[in-house]
Design a protein around this motif. Sequence first.
Motif, PDB file in Angstrom:
ATOM      1  N   GLY A 152     -15.431   9.636  84.336  1.00  0.00           N
ATOM      2  CA  GLY A 152     -14.907   8.442  84.977  1.00  0.00           C
ATOM      3  C   GLY A 152     -13.861   8.788  86.031  1.00  0.00           C
ATOM      4  O   GLY A 152     -13.061   9.692  85.826  1.00  0.00           O
ATOM      5  N   PRO A 153     -13.883   8.032  87.166  1.00  0.00           N
ATOM      6  CA  PRO A 153     -14.866   7.022  87.535  1.00  0.00           C
ATOM      7  C   PRO A 153     -16.267   7.624  87.666  1.00  0.00           C
ATOM      8  O   PRO A 153     -16.424   8.830  87.847  1.00  0.00           O
ATOM      9  N   VAL A 154     -17.254   6.741  87.570  1.00  0.00           N
ATOM     10  CA  VAL A 154     -18.641   7.174  87.615  1.00  0.00           C
ATOM     11  C   VAL A 154     -19.332   6.555  88.830  1.00  0.00           C
ATOM     12  O   VAL A 154     -18.800   5.631  89.445  1.00  0.00           O
ATOM     13  N   PRO A 155     -20.515   7.053  89.190  1.00  0.00           N
ATOM     14  CA  PRO A 155     -21.246   6.443  90.304  1.00  0.00           C
ATOM     15  C   PRO A 155     -21.497   4.952  90.051  1.00  0.00           C
ATOM     16  O   PRO A 155     -21.809   4.544  88.931  1.00  0.00           O
ATOM     17  N   VAL A 156     -21.348   4.161  91.092  1.00  0.00           N
ATOM     18  CA  VAL A 156     -21.532   2.714  90.998  1.00  0.00           C
ATOM     19  C   VAL A 156     -22.819   2.337  91.726  1.00  0.00           C
ATOM     20  O   VAL A 156     -23.050   2.775  92.853  1.00  0.00           O
ATOM     21  N   ALA A 157     -23.644   1.532  91.100  1.00  0.00           N
ATOM     22  CA  ALA A 157     -24.920   1.137  91.684  1.00  0.00           C
ATOM     23  C   ALA A 157     -24.711   0.361  92.985  1.00  0.00           C
ATOM     24  O   ALA A 157     -23.767  -0.429  93.094  1.00  0.00           O
ATOM     25  N   PRO A 158     -25.580   0.561  93.961  1.00  0.00           N
ATOM     26  CA  PRO A 158     -25.455  -0.168  95.229  1.00  0.00           C
ATOM     27  C   PRO A 158     -25.374  -1.684  95.045  1.00  0.00           C
ATOM     28  O   PRO A 158     -24.643  -2.359  95.765  1.00  0.00           O
ATOM     29  N   ARG A 159     -26.097  -2.230  94.090  1.00  0.00           N
ATOM     30  CA  ARG A 159     -26.054  -3.685  93.892  1.00  0.00           C
ATOM     31  C   ARG A 159     -24.680  -4.137  93.410  1.00  0.00           C
ATOM     32  O   ARG A 159     -24.266  -5.269  93.667  1.00  0.00           O
ATOM     33  N   VAL A 160     -23.958  -3.247  92.709  1.00  0.00           N
ATOM     34  CA  VAL A 160     -22.588  -3.560  92.291  1.00  0.00           C
ATOM     35  C   VAL A 160     -21.671  -3.577  93.516  1.00  0.00           C
ATOM     36  O   VAL A 160     -20.827  -4.470  93.672  1.00  0.00           O
ATOM     37  N   ASN A 190     -24.306   5.101  84.699  1.00  0.00           N
ATOM     38  CA  ASN A 190     -25.712   5.031  85.115  1.00  0.00           C
ATOM     39  C   ASN A 190     -26.292   6.398  85.436  1.00  0.00           C
ATOM     40  O   ASN A 190     -27.285   6.505  86.163  1.00  0.00           O
ATOM     41  N   VAL A 191     -25.700   7.461  84.901  1.00  0.00           N
ATOM     42  CA  VAL A 191     -26.182   8.818  85.146  1.00  0.00           C
ATOM     43  C   VAL A 191     -27.627   8.948  84.655  1.00  0.00           C
ATOM     44  O   VAL A 191     -27.953   8.587  83.522  1.00  0.00           O
ATOM     45  N   GLN A 192     -28.483   9.454  85.532  1.00  0.00           N
ATOM     46  CA  GLN A 192     -29.904   9.585  85.236  1.00  0.00           C
ATOM     47  C   GLN A 192     -30.270  11.052  84.984  1.00  0.00           C
ATOM     48  O   GLN A 192     -29.522  11.961  85.346  1.00  0.00           O
TER      49      GLN A 192
END
Length: 383
Positions: free
Chosen positions: A12-20, A342-344
């Motif tokens: 954290g912080p982590v990647p934030v989704a584009p829609r967010v 949201n780590v893939q």
Amino acid sequence: MEIEDTLLMMPGPVPVAPRVLRAMSKPMINHRGAEFSAMYDDCCEVLADVFQTKNDIFILSGSGTAAMEAAVACTVGPEDTVVALENGKFGERFKDIIARYGKVNPLENEWGHSFDLEEVEKKLEEGAEAITLVHNETSTGIQNPAKEIGKLAKKHDALFIMDGVTTLGGDTVMTDDWGVDVAVVGSQKCLAAPPGLSMISVSERAFEAMEKKDSLPYYLDLKAYKKSGGKSQTPYTPAVPLFFGLQEALHIVKEEGMDARINRHATGAKAIRAAADAMGIEMFPQLNDDNSHYSNTVTAMKAPEGVSGNDIKKDMIARGITIAGGQAHLSGKIFRIGSMGNVQPKDIMLTIQELEVVLKKRNVVSDIGAGVEAASDVLDTLL
């Protein structure tokens, strides 16, 4: 390397989704209007499933530490004794917060070592109004036995205050079943929203403790949050853009489903551990009993002999991937890879691939591929 291309693989912080991010760019609204109230209620509805609670839930404009302080400041008085369990940086933070509001009876373990439940019970037997625990200690990569601590707290009639900052939204947390009176989470961890908000669940027992307090904090007054929460509002001006982002992030959580989300987090962490083992990298936490486990949201590893964990961190950053080093006295001795939010699988595979290159250049491993193969074997179960 452009900052937009940097992959965040830290706790954290982590990647934030584009829609967010898009949600956060919406025009401002009246924070006392019906639109905000509907958003607040929507967030709380999803959070109830994340927390697994029927208790009141409030959203604070402040980081996870703000929620930690609210939990203590609203329930602990100058004459109250709190057992503070510490085996990492954030357990230490709880201890320091308690010292400002009440009396601390600490149980301090070496960082990365799990708690002896018999020692915990001895502390409670000395008399305590509350006990604090960090469920997932990201500074050391250890998950502490919250369920068992909850049973002991109930047995000795102590409030159970739990930091779930890096498990809620990414790992199993049963707030009500575990008897957690106050649980806190930060927006920028497993929920994968931007930093700046924290969420807190509060039991009736905790509110009863507040009634006995002579004074409560002003901005972090949970009784004020309860009063405003009944109107689907916050007592003070909320960070509206962050609420927009949080709502969208929670929609992502709901769409994925908590069971699938928990499995993805656990599988990702297992893959990183498998890769570390294949590369001959030793895990850091010292699990000396069956009550504690490796974290499912961050993996802590010992720096190889002759190599600083900070150098590994710098090498990874130079390759476009941000991981974490050790904190306080562990600086240079360990390095940590986060796998939360949201780590893939592709993010984990890229991280392990680059880590192998870094370790080969530093003569830690002789060949490249063992870590990638081990991680891939685990992650294939998600496909």
